[in-house]
Structure formats: C-alpha cells, structure tokens
Enzyme design. Structure first.
Site, PDB file in Angstrom:
ATOM      1  CG  ASP A 201      -1.714   1.219   1.430  1.00 48.53           C
ATOM      2  OD1 ASP A 201      -1.513   2.179   0.671  1.00 48.53           O
ATOM      3  OD2 ASP A 201      -2.559   1.235   2.357  1.00 48.53           O
TER       4      ASP A 201
ATOM      5  CD  GLN B 180      -0.364   8.790   3.740  1.00 46.68           C
ATOM      6  OE1 GLN B 180       0.332   9.774   3.466  1.00 46.68           O
ATOM      7  NE2 GLN B 180      -1.672   8.865   3.798  1.00 46.68           N
TER       8      GLN B 180
HETATM    9  N1  PMP Z   1      -3.748   3.442   2.788  1.00 41.03           N
HETATM   10  C1  PMP Z   1      -3.144   4.417   3.473  1.00 41.03           C
HETATM   11  C2  PMP Z   1      -1.842   4.127   4.166  1.00 41.03           C
HETATM   12  C3  PMP Z   1      -3.712   5.684   3.531  1.00 41.03           C
HETATM   13  O1  PMP Z   1      -3.124   6.658   4.222  1.00 41.03           O
HETATM   14  C4  PMP Z   1      -4.934   5.918   2.855  1.00 41.03           C
HETATM   15  C5  PMP Z   1      -5.604   7.277   2.892  1.00 41.03           C
HETATM   16  N2  PMP Z   1      -5.687   7.853   4.166  1.00 41.03           N
HETATM   17  C6  PMP Z   1      -5.511   4.873   2.135  1.00 41.03           C
HETATM   18  C7  PMP Z   1      -4.893   3.655   2.128  1.00 41.03           C
HETATM   19  C8  PMP Z   1      -6.782   5.055   1.375  1.00 41.03           C
HETATM   20  O2  PMP Z   1      -6.586   5.938   0.321  1.00 41.03           O
HETATM   21  P1  PMP Z   1      -7.847   6.469  -0.526  1.00 41.03           P
HETATM   22  O3  PMP Z   1      -8.806   7.003   0.478  1.00 41.03           O
HETATM   23  O4  PMP Z   1      -7.257   7.543  -1.393  1.00 41.03           O
HETATM   24  O5  PMP Z   1      -8.385   5.320  -1.294  1.00 41.03           O
END
Ligand code: PMP
Length: 402
Positions: free
Chosen positions: A195, A198
């Site tokens: 993921d 960040q």
């Molecule tokens: N993973 C992480 C580590 C995040 O910080 C976030 C967003 N806060 C997400 C996933 C989800 O991202 P999105 O809301 O843009 O789909």
C-alpha cells in the site's frame, strides 16, 4: 529548495481561515493541488472532453491519447516493466478491493493473509470481505513503530496466500522495509501487495527494485486530482485474475451465452474511466518529478526535525506516537489528557489544519492504547515559519486545555 516559488503554484495556500493565514498540515489525508494540474483539468473540459477508446472522431482520439500518455507516465514513475501492468482505479481503496476480490477468488477457503498492525482500514477490510474462512495474521511492532520482522517470518504457514503491508504508515510515519518484506514472502512463494498511499508523495518508488507483485496508490495524496488511483500488478498475476467489475471497455466479445474479456489493462477497467482526472494526474507526476524527490525528502525531513524538536521542548505533556528511524514527515501526538478533537478545534480556530481521530487505523489505535490522535503532516510547500506558527498555536491550545 525554493519553497516560496513552489507555494505560488498552490493558490489554496493563500486563503485565510477565521481571518488567520491557512497553515495546511493535513497533507497525509490529501495534499493541495498545483495550478498546472487544475489547468489540465480545465483544458480537458474546455477543449478535449470526449469518451476514450470509443470514437473515431478527433476529440475522442485526443482524450484517449492523453489518458494513455498518463498511463505511460505512471509506468515510468514507478518503473513498472509494461504499461499493461498499470490499471487506473478510483484510488488506493478501490485498488486493494480489486485485488482482494479478484485474486481472493483464486485462493482456497481458510487461507491466511498477513498484514501489519499499522495498516489503514483499506488494507484490512477488503481481505476480510473475501469470507470463506479467510483470516488475517498480524505483524506486530515495537513501541517506536518498527515492525518485528522475526515475528513476521514466523507468521507464514502453508495457508498463507498474500502479504499486504503499507509502505509508509499514515499515523506513525514509519517507512517499512518493503524490499525485505517482499523477499521473505517470495521465499515462501507468497505474493505481496504494498500500500503506497503515503509513500508516493515523499519518496521515489521502484516497483521492480521492491520486487512486489502489487503496488497501489492515490493521485490526490501526491498533488494530483481526486478520483484517480493506480493498481500496479505483475502481468503474470493480472493475467490469471478474473475481472473485478463487468461492463463496457473490459470485454472482448459479448453474447447472452458467453463473454470474453479484453486484454490488460482494460480487463480491469470496466465503464468510463475518470479520463479527465487521469490526464491531469500526469501533470502532477511531471510536477513532483521536476522538483525531484531528493529535494522534497530533504525539505520535509528538515521540517519534521525542526517541528519535533520544538514540540518536544516547548509543549508540556506532549506524547509523540511513532519515532522509527528515518520516518516520514508525519507527527502524531497527544497533549496530556486532552481530547484530540479539542486540540484540533483550537488549532483550527488559529488557522492550522491538522487531522484528529483514529485515522482509519483503529487496530493501531488499540495497539497504542488510545482512542484517537492528533496528526500534523508536512508537504513540499510547508515552511519553517509555518512550523513556528503551528508551535505557537499549539502552545496556546495546550495552555487553554491545561
Ligand atoms: N492506505 C493508506 C496508508 C492511507 O493513508 C490511505 C488514505 N488515508 C488509504 C490507504 C486510502 O486511500 P484512498 O482514500 O485515497 O483510497
């Protein structure tokens, strides 16, 4: 780095909040957008808006070219081998849901997915939704926010079907050793999803150097438009995976009896994509690339170190969560027994935007023994004088709450 000149690219930074200059420290949730990206959106709506891949006419071909050039830009940006491995989604969340629901159909009942204790809900819940007795095994961390890799090695069993770990924690700022995490999983023949939500705004990402099978991220956290995300997947795995959604664009041939599917990447892009924002996302990639990640990282690290030192020295009762070496420019904290919401409100009234709450990481909050946290996070356009103003506002808030 000439921050003042970059700040001029972000008109939103000029506004005031309650009569005070805005100090935007909620960059982890979403970053502000430079004019070149907004201009690309405006240009597409005014001049080239036509549905992609479906028209012989000039506008459709122009828009298709813009979208496919963006795909090639993303490929280069993360050093993927092939543009067919770049799938546009709505964001990180949709990209993980795509993998969990599609790859999830290929794994046996009762499989185990390894995640870490610091995952965002987006990297927890989609795996739980697979059902069929699939369970999560959790990599623990130490009190500074560093993952325990010995414990990780012990989590593998003959049921392990996937490792899904964040590159950078959205709460602790920890930068996880994703190369090593991937290598260990591959020794067990297990694929890895990283993921990168960040990571992409702070550091250069090379998916082939990491060796991961899937890498996901969102445009809006790296100065791009909302509504666009990326799933990178290794071709070999994407080829085996069934479509995630059905509809236009993802088909080869349809009859009422049987449907064949399009080649990659279109097999996973059912329906009209967010082509305007995808085209503008390319501008965001060009923008960060023109500044350079070395410059961005050095600038944000200097702000992080300065802010951490001043907060630690000047704010009574301060507790910082996440002190891993080399962490990213994210400071999560509490002051004494004050509720994070109260701290956030008092900062807001002074023009400082921070985020409060569980940050979509309730299991991590549980590990830290708190309900919620205040988080300040820095981007390329933040300045030392903004840190000064933030510390003054925080001191004022702390004394009001004491
Ligand atoms: N993973 C992480 C580590 C995040 O910080 C976030 C967003 N806060 C997400 C996933 C989800 O991202 P999105 O809301 O843009 O789909």
């Amino acid at each position: 780095m000439d921050t003042d000149s970059y700040r001029r690219d972000f008109p939103a930074l000029d506004r005031t909040v309650y009569g005070k200059p805005l100090i935007y420290l909620d960059n982890t949730a979403t970053s502000q957008t430079p004019s070149c990206v907004v201009e690309a959106i405006r240009h597409a709506y005014y001049h080239s808006k036509a549905n992609v891949h479906r028209g012989v006419h000039a506008l459709s071909q122009e828009m298709t070219l813009l979208q496919e050039e963006a795909r090639e830009r993303v490929r280069g940006f993360i050093n993927a081998a092939d543009t067919a491995e770049i799938i546009f989604t709505r964001g990180t969340t949709e990209a993980i849901n795509l993998v969990a629901s599609s790859y999830g159909r290929l794994i046996p009942d009762g499989s185990e997915i390894i995640v870490s204790v610091m995952e965002h809900h987006a990297d927890i819940v989609p795996w739980q939704l697979i059902g069929r007795g699939v369970t999560l095994k959790v990599i623990p961390m130490d009190d500074s926010g560093v993952l325990d890799l010995d414990a990780y090695r012990r989590l593998f069993s003959d049921k392990t079907a996937m490792v899904a770990v964040t590159h950078v924690s959205n709460v602790l700022g920890t930068v996880n050793p994703v190369e090593e995490i991937t290598a260990v999983a591959h020794e067990h023949g297990v694929p890895v999803l990283i993921d990168g939500a960040q990571a992409v705004s702070h550091c250069a990402v090379d998916v082939r150097a990491i060796g991961c099978d899937f890498y996901v991220f969102s445009s809006h956290k790296m100065y791009g438009p909302t509504g666009v995300g990326v799933l990178y997947g290794r071709r070999e795995l994407l080829e085996k995976m069934p479509p995630y959604q059905g509809g236009g664009e993802m088909i080869g041939h349809v009859t009422f009896e049987h449907t064949t599917f399009a080649e990659l990447p279109f097999k996973f892009e059912a329906g009209t994509p967010d082509f305007v924002d995808i085209a503008a996302f390319r501008r965001a990639i060009d923008y960060v690339s023109s500044i350079g990640y070395d410059n961005i990282e050095a600038h944000e690290r200097a702000l992080l170190d300065y802010a951490t030192e001043r907060m630690t020295g000047e704010i009574p009762g301060l507790r910082i969560f996440g002190t891993a070496p080399g962490k990213d420019a994210i400071i999560s904290f509490l002051i004494g027994d004050s509720h994070p919401y109260d701290v956030g409100m008092l900062l807001d009234k002074q023009g400082v935007a921070v985020r409060t709450g569980h940050h979509c990481a309730q299991p991590l909050m549980q590990r830290l023994g708190v309900e919620g946290i205040v988080r300040a996070s820095f981007a390329l356009y933040n300045t030392r004088s903004e840190v000064d103003a933030f510390i003054s506002a925080l001191s004022r808030a702390a004394s009001m709450l004491a």
